[in-house]
Design a protein around this motif. Structure first.
Motif, mmCIF file in Angstrom:
data_model
loop_
_atom_site.group_PDB
_atom_site.id
_atom_site.type_symbol
_atom_site.label_atom_id
_atom_site.label_comp_id
_atom_site.label_asym_id
_atom_site.label_seq_id
_atom_site.Cartn_x
_atom_site.Cartn_y
_atom_site.Cartn_z
ATOM 1 N N ILE A 11 -5.344 -10.067 7.924
ATOM 2 C CA ILE A 11 -3.706 -10.034 8.347
ATOM 3 C C ILE A 11 -3.757 -8.570 7.843
ATOM 4 O O ILE A 11 -4.074 -8.324 6.981
ATOM 5 C CB ILE A 11 -2.781 -10.682 8.964
ATOM 6 N N ASN A 12 -3.211 -7.034 8.628
ATOM 7 C CA ASN A 12 -3.297 -6.358 8.312
ATOM 8 C C ASN A 12 -1.821 -5.926 7.669
ATOM 9 O O ASN A 12 -0.809 -5.779 8.475
ATOM 10 C CB ASN A 12 -2.619 -4.679 9.648
ATOM 11 N N THR A 13 -1.653 -5.908 6.224
ATOM 12 C CA THR A 13 -0.496 -5.632 5.827
ATOM 13 C C THR A 13 -0.240 -4.617 5.563
ATOM 14 O O THR A 13 0.824 -4.136 5.364
ATOM 15 C CB THR A 13 -0.989 -6.948 4.197
ATOM 16 N N GLU A 14 -0.948 -3.461 6.035
ATOM 17 C CA GLU A 14 -0.235 -2.143 5.908
ATOM 18 C C GLU A 14 -0.345 -1.948 4.678
ATOM 19 O O GLU A 14 0.522 -1.329 3.938
ATOM 20 C CB GLU A 14 0.445 -2.027 7.012
ATOM 21 N N ALA A 15 -0.698 -2.310 3.773
ATOM 22 C CA ALA A 15 -0.713 -1.901 2.141
ATOM 23 C C ALA A 15 -1.156 -1.020 1.663
ATOM 24 O O ALA A 15 -1.158 0.226 0.808
ATOM 25 C CB ALA A 15 -0.916 -2.881 1.134
ATOM 26 N N VAL A 16 -2.455 -0.940 2.458
ATOM 27 C CA VAL A 16 -3.667 0.424 1.860
ATOM 28 C C VAL A 16 -3.196 1.762 3.570
ATOM 29 O O VAL A 16 -3.710 0.983 4.401
ATOM 30 C CB VAL A 16 -5.272 -0.108 1.825
ATOM 31 N N VAL A 17 -3.275 2.996 2.617
ATOM 32 C CA VAL A 17 -3.628 3.744 4.273
ATOM 33 C C VAL A 17 -4.079 4.633 4.112
ATOM 34 O O VAL A 17 -4.820 5.581 4.738
ATOM 35 C CB VAL A 17 -2.071 4.813 3.642
ATOM 36 N N VAL A 18 -5.415 4.550 3.270
ATOM 37 C CA VAL A 18 -6.885 5.499 3.175
ATOM 38 C C VAL A 18 -8.018 4.368 3.476
ATOM 39 O O VAL A 18 -7.782 3.156 2.876
ATOM 40 C CB VAL A 18 -6.738 5.959 1.829
ATOM 41 N N PRO A 19 -8.436 4.615 5.075
ATOM 42 C CA PRO A 19 -9.953 4.171 4.718
ATOM 43 C C PRO A 19 -10.802 3.950 4.043
ATOM 44 O O PRO A 19 -10.924 5.100 3.550
ATOM 45 C CB PRO A 19 -10.086 4.797 6.385
ATOM 46 N N PHE A 20 -11.020 2.466 4.178
ATOM 47 C CA PHE A 20 -12.418 2.067 3.083
ATOM 48 C C PHE A 20 -12.850 1.700 4.354
ATOM 49 O O PHE A 20 -12.820 0.489 4.690
ATOM 50 C CB PHE A 20 -11.503 1.729 2.088
ATOM 51 N N SER A 21 -14.515 1.255 4.332
ATOM 52 C CA SER A 21 -15.318 0.918 5.315
ATOM 53 C C SER A 21 -15.303 -0.445 4.236
ATOM 54 O O SER A 21 -15.867 -0.349 2.598
ATOM 55 C CB SER A 21 -16.720 1.960 5.074
ATOM 56 N N PRO A 22 -15.715 -1.312 4.229
ATOM 57 C CA PRO A 22 -15.511 -2.641 4.322
ATOM 58 C C PRO A 22 -17.575 -3.511 4.121
ATOM 59 O O PRO A 22 -17.988 -3.061 4.612
ATOM 60 C CB PRO A 22 -14.812 -3.949 5.521
ATOM 61 N N ILE A 145 -7.387 4.255 -12.873
ATOM 62 C CA ILE A 145 -7.341 3.327 -12.383
ATOM 63 C C ILE A 145 -6.824 3.183 -11.797
ATOM 64 O O ILE A 145 -6.280 3.086 -10.067
ATOM 65 C CB ILE A 145 -7.812 2.028 -12.580
ATOM 66 N N VAL A 146 -5.161 3.335 -12.268
ATOM 67 C CA VAL A 146 -4.069 3.357 -11.564
ATOM 68 C C VAL A 146 -3.811 4.032 -10.686
ATOM 69 O O VAL A 146 -3.477 4.146 -9.547
ATOM 70 C CB VAL A 146 -2.685 3.263 -12.426
ATOM 71 N N ARG A 147 -4.072 5.353 -10.866
ATOM 72 C CA ARG A 147 -3.520 6.567 -10.130
ATOM 73 C C ARG A 147 -4.652 5.858 -8.633
ATOM 74 O O ARG A 147 -4.027 6.885 -7.660
ATOM 75 C CB ARG A 147 -4.321 8.021 -10.951
ATOM 76 N N GLU A 148 -5.636 6.479 -8.982
ATOM 77 C CA GLU A 148 -6.841 5.441 -7.580
ATOM 78 C C GLU A 148 -6.272 5.234 -7.014
ATOM 79 O O GLU A 148 -5.387 4.975 -5.246
ATOM 80 C CB GLU A 148 -8.170 5.784 -8.130
ATOM 81 N N PHE A 149 -5.950 3.095 -7.550
ATOM 82 C CA PHE A 149 -5.366 2.828 -6.322
ATOM 83 C C PHE A 149 -3.430 3.049 -5.831
ATOM 84 O O PHE A 149 -3.631 3.027 -4.505
ATOM 85 C CB PHE A 149 -4.690 1.405 -7.446
ATOM 86 N N ARG A 150 -3.426 3.859 -6.873
ATOM 87 C CA ARG A 150 -1.996 4.461 -5.481
ATOM 88 C C ARG A 150 -1.821 5.049 -4.906
ATOM 89 O O ARG A 150 -1.591 5.334 -3.809
ATOM 90 C CB ARG A 150 -1.072 4.702 -7.212
ATOM 91 N N ARG A 151 -2.950 6.102 -4.954
ATOM 92 C CA ARG A 151 -3.361 7.294 -3.814
ATOM 93 C C ARG A 151 -3.829 6.076 -2.695
ATOM 94 O O ARG A 151 -3.597 6.604 -1.614
ATOM 95 C CB ARG A 151 -4.362 7.915 -4.743
ATOM 96 N N ALA A 152 -4.688 5.144 -3.038
ATOM 97 C CA ALA A 152 -5.111 4.456 -1.936
ATOM 98 C C ALA A 152 -4.022 3.822 -1.335
ATOM 99 O O ALA A 152 -3.630 2.988 -0.014
ATOM 100 C CB ALA A 152 -5.928 3.164 -2.536
ATOM 101 N N ILE A 153 -2.745 3.533 -2.004
ATOM 102 C CA ILE A 153 -1.191 2.701 -1.012
ATOM 103 C C ILE A 153 -0.067 3.466 -0.669
ATOM 104 O O ILE A 153 0.360 3.131 0.063
ATOM 105 C CB ILE A 153 -0.383 1.379 -2.004
#
Ligand code: MIG
Length: 634
Positions: A11-22, A145-153
């Protein structure tokens, strides 16, 4: 680096805003088991590995040695034996001597985080479903790691500047006179103040977006008059909408099918403050647009800030639940209630609130299909807040309205802040507040804080002062207390000048705190950090659970026990110990190591790193009167 693993149809939670290939689970780097209805994975921990994260959650900065559950819960007893609070912040990060990684489980139903509870050296994560995205974040240092995660969200919510002022709340200031008294008494005591809260009693019989005209006659005029005094009134909005004929929010919702349903498609009904309520289906974007626009009525009256409550959602009882319980009680009438029967009856009533049966009976409509609430429980409140946040941003732009929520999920950090819910007037809850700050920051929630002085039960003067001395540093600095508890406004206690001294320190620090906030937001960084993030090779710093780094300049170490004049502080490097009280500053250089420092009840202890300097402005009674360009440096 971030690697995404996907299974099933999340279900799309819209938590992540940067696209990543699965990637497929086949390449998942942890040992794992996929069952019919759950997914489990685990990793071993070295003895000195630290596990951070989980945002708003019980217990320590280091989460090891307990089992946590992501399941948004309205639970007013934040004891260390609990597994969940109001939020689901599904991010953890392991930091060891030669490895560190982060894990974000993007999944809106229940997750169990057994972090060394069953086996001391093992973390096992159980995702209660098979449709999920898991992101593994690797990097050299935890902060990266935090910064990278935060960039993604995506970027964190930006509140207005005045939201950094001091805020006074209570359940409830029942009418305009009560609110006026709060403002006047703060003013008379010289205690700075920017916001006064309106809890549920400002509404007409607890109906969202209404105002009790008797308690607040000519509300718009009143709000304007308060704004002229420099005060913002912040009304509460609850998730449940009262079922009442003629109440437009309920009627519109029914007409358009905007509410959550039962399995048979009828409107789900549950009891909250107004009695029977319907619950907007915030997972539907159309419902969010509708509900978000409802805030406009209060905004038209001059309101510029809100807090969203009861959005886990909290449900006192359902119509079905109460009927069953009443039937059971009736069937036992006249019987000899032995131990089993008595406790069963008691539990039946005690278990009416926030019951799993009720949550299981609720359905949402996602892309035209009915989806059981249990599958999306953890994003309900987040979507309520998104409804408001999205409306505010689109209508007024960034940084204009204050908005924070009780329930949350990662993603909601882009449209609002959070508060940590119904804590207690307990000394231990000063530290609980401190420990949640860096964890919440890791998950994107920068604008946050606990109820200062403690919400439940009676507070004492010294507790409120010590709580406030931590709150001086938290972006949300709000004193709030429950119905029926002793008054805990600063002026309610003897020698209110001590409260003035502490809260003035906050105002002196606002240029620095605001700047630190904006920088953290821009750089996807933390405002508050465990000492271990800055001094990873220092074994004492790594274990420190009672101090935090603040920005790149400071360390904080609040006094958190009663009847003590200070505390032991660990300095991971030479620092200047500063005591701030009103306009007074005392400073003393201290060398690396352990020190006992003293701080009176009206003093805020702060530590400034070598070679760093922070600005202080003159105090003022309102944030708008602060002169950001007239600062001195310490
Ligand atoms: O069940 O609106 O967390 O801050 O004062 C209590 C009344 C409902 C819970 C909130 C609290 C608020 C209270 N609310």
């Amino acid at each position: 680096m971030i690697t995404k693993y996907t299974h099933g149809k999340p279900i799309n939670t819209e938590a992540v805003v940067v696209p990543f290939s699965p990637n497929k689970l086949a390449s998942f780097p942890f040992s794992h088991t996929l069952e019919n209805d759950s997914f489990r994975f685990s990793f071993k921990m070295e003895p000195d590995d630290i596990v951070y994260g989980l945002g708003e959650a019980p217990r320590g900065i280091n989460k090891r040695g307990w089992i946590y559950e992501s399941y948004c819960s309205d639970d007013p007893f934040h004891t260390e034996t609990k597994r969940s609070l109001y939020a689901a912040h599904n991010f953890i990060m392991l930091s060891g001597t030669d490895r560190c990684f982060g894990i974000f489980v993007d999944f809106p139903a229940r997750i169990k985080w057994d972090i060394g509870y069953t086996l001391q050296d093992t973390t096992e994560i159980t995702v209660e479903g098979v449709d999920f995205d898991i992101y593994i974040i690797t990097g050299k240092l935890p902060r990266d790691i935090v910064r990278e995660f935060r960039r993604a969200i995506g970027k964190s919510y930006l509140p207005p500047k005045w939201a950094f002022g001091f805020q006074q709340s209570r359940w409830s200031y029942h009418n305009a006179e009560a609110v006026d008294r709060v403002i006047d008494r703060h003013d008379a005591a010289g205690i700075p103040l920017d916001c006064v809260y309106l809890d549920i009693d400002y509404m007409e019989r607890y109906k969202d977006f209404t105002v009790n005209e008797e308690a607040f006659p000519d509300f718009a005029n009143y709000v304007r008059a308060k704004r002229e005094q420099g005060i913002h009134l912040i009304p509460i909005i609850d998730a449940g909408v009262k079922k009442e004929k003629g109440y437009s929010v309920y009627e519109e919702g029914m007409e358009h099918g905007y509410f959550c349903r039962r399995a048979d498609g009828s409107c789900f009904e549950g009891g909250v403050w107004p009695g029977i309520c319907a619950f907007p289906d915030f997972l539907d974007p159309g419902v969010r647009n509708w509900f978000g626009a409802k805030y406009q009525g209060l905004i038209d009256a001059g309101i510029d800030g809100f807090w969203n409550d009861m959005n886990e959602p909290a449900i006192f009882y359902s119509v079905e639940g109460i009927e069953k319980a009443l039937d059971k009680a009736a069937s036992l009438k006249g019987e000899n209630l032995d131990l089993g029967k008595f406790f069963n009856l008691k539990d039946t009533f005690a278990g009416l609130s926030n019951s799993q049966d009720d949550y299981s009976a609720i359905y949402h409509t996602i892309d035209g299909k009915l989806v059981n609430h249990q599958r999306v429980h953890n994003i309900y409140g987040a979507n309520m807040t998104k409804a408001a946040g999205e409306y505010f941003e689109k209508t007024f732009g960034e940084g204009k309205l204050l908005m924070f929520s009780r329930a949350s999920y990662i993603g909601a950090h882009r449209s609002s802040g959070i508060w940590f819910g119904d804590n207690h007037s307990w000394w231990s809850h000063i530290l609980l507040d401190l420990k949640m700050l860096p964890a919440a920051n890791m998950c994107g929630f920068l604008y946050c804080g606990a109820d200062l002085g403690g919400f439940n039960e009676n507070a004492t003067r010294d507790l409120v002062l010590r709580f406030l001395a931590l709150g001086v540093f938290t972006p949300l600095m709000r004193n709030h207390s429950a119905l029926g508890t002793r008054d805990q406004e600063g002026y309610s206690f003897e020698n209110s000048e001590d409260f003035r001294d502490i809260i003035q320190v906050r105002y002196r620090l606002i240029p620095y705190l605001y700047d630190t906030f904006v920088k953290a937001r821009e750089n996807d960084d933390l405002i508050f950090r465990p000492l271990s993030l800055d001094y990873p090779a220092d074994p004492i710093a790594r274990e420190c659970e009672t101090q935090l780094m603040l920005g790149d300049e400071c360390m904080i170490a609040p006094v958190y026990e009663q009847n003590v004049s200070g505390r032991t502080v660990y300095l991971p490097e030479d620092m200047t110990f500063v005591k701030l009280s009103g306009e007074r500053i005392e400073s003393q250089p201290l060398s690396k190591g352990l020190h006992y420092i003293s701080a009176a009840l009206n003093e805020v202890p702060l530590f400034i790193k070598k070679g760093k300097t922070i600005p202080l402005c003159k105090p003022a009674m309102r944030t708008e009167d602060l002169k950001f360009d007239e600062v001195e440096y310490i």
